[in-house]
Design a protein around this motif. Structure first.
Motif, short mmCIF file in Angstrom:
data_model
loop_
_atom_site.label_atom_id
_atom_site.label_comp_id
_atom_site.label_asym_id
_atom_site.label_seq_id
_atom_site.Cartn_x
_atom_site.Cartn_y
_atom_site.Cartn_z
N GLU A 36 0.82 -1.21 0.00
CA GLU A 36 0.00 0.00 0.00
C GLU A 36 0.86 1.27 0.00
O GLU A 36 0.55 2.23 -0.68
CB GLU A 36 -0.93 0.00 1.21
CG GLU A 36 -2.02 -1.04 1.13
CD GLU A 36 -2.81 -1.18 2.43
OE1 GLU A 36 -2.42 -0.59 3.46
OE2 GLU A 36 -3.81 -1.93 2.41
N THR A 37 1.93 1.26 0.77
CA THR A 37 2.80 2.43 0.88
C THR A 37 3.53 2.73 -0.42
O THR A 37 3.64 3.88 -0.82
CB THR A 37 3.82 2.23 2.02
OG1 THR A 37 3.10 2.00 3.23
CG2 THR A 37 4.71 3.45 2.19
N ASN B 187 2.81 1.32 -3.51
CA ASN B 187 2.02 0.93 -4.67
C ASN B 187 2.63 -0.30 -5.35
O ASN B 187 2.88 -0.32 -6.54
CB ASN B 187 1.90 2.10 -5.66
CG ASN B 187 0.78 1.86 -6.65
OD1 ASN B 187 -0.15 1.11 -6.39
ND2 ASN B 187 0.88 2.51 -7.81
N HIS B 188 2.86 -1.31 -4.56
CA HIS B 188 3.54 -2.53 -4.96
C HIS B 188 2.58 -3.70 -4.84
O HIS B 188 2.81 -4.61 -4.06
CB HIS B 188 4.70 -2.74 -3.97
CG HIS B 188 6.02 -2.85 -4.61
ND1 HIS B 188 6.88 -3.88 -4.33
CD2 HIS B 188 6.66 -2.08 -5.50
CE1 HIS B 188 7.99 -3.72 -5.00
NE2 HIS B 188 7.89 -2.64 -5.71
N ASP B 189 1.51 -3.70 -5.58
CA ASP B 189 0.52 -4.76 -5.44
C ASP B 189 0.95 -5.99 -6.25
O ASP B 189 0.75 -6.06 -7.45
CB ASP B 189 -0.85 -4.28 -5.90
CG ASP B 189 -1.93 -5.29 -5.63
OD1 ASP B 189 -1.63 -6.38 -5.10
OD2 ASP B 189 -3.09 -5.01 -5.96
#
Length: 169
Positions: A38-39, A41-43
């Motif tokens: 989430e921090t 943007n690493h989904d």
């Protein structure tokens, strides 16, 4: 089970850890995977073209590092890695006053370091000066990030750390 054969380092005592009932994964590591994603943007749960993937704790081990032992720069497999310092018997400032550290530009006795190339092509070293106040702290990072564990000296106690990798299935 000994884990040394999987390390690039010169550490005599390294062993696998079994995560009974996935407690460590569910309560410690999985929340960090979510927070990191989430921090930054690493989904990693959605990979285009390939569908959905699930992250899991791929490996977990403990290192008992003695004086003079080290782990040179290396990276890991999977998507994330972590290290937790359980016992640090030395102080970085004191270690870097020893004879082998005198008259050098940047001594790293008893340090954990990351190394990466910045946007200008320079090699950057990010040094964590190890001391007992860091016991219980964890670094959580992309598995491909180069990192190292430097030796310490003049101390017969062991530095104890727990490390692991997160992968996708």
């Amino acid at each position: 089970e000994r884990w040394n054969h999987r390390l690039v380092g010169h550490i005599d005592s390294s062993f696998t850890i079994h995560d009974k009932d996935d407690w460590f994964w569910e309560n410690i590591i999985k929340p960090h995977v979510k927070f990191y994603g989430e921090t930054f943007n690493h989904d990693h749960t959605k990979i285009p073209l390939n569908g959905d993937f699930e992250s899991y704790l791929d490996h977990l081990w403990v290192n008992y590092q003695n004086k003079h032992e080290f782990n040179p720069f290396h990276n890991h497999g999977g998507i994330y890695s972590f290290a937790i310092w359980m016992k640090i018997p030395t102080d970085y400032e004191e270690q870097n006053k020893l004879d082998n550290a005198k008259h050098v530009k940047a001594s790293v006795n008893s340090a954990f370091s990351f190394q990466y190339i910045d946007t200008m092509g320079d090699i950057i070293n990010c040094v964590y000066p190890m001391n007992p106040s860091m016991e219980g702290q964890m670094v959580f990072f992309p598995a491909k990030l180069q990192h190292s564990v430097n030796p310490f000296y003049e101390c017969d106690e062991q530095r104890i750390s727990i490390a692991g990798n997160v992968a996708l299935r």
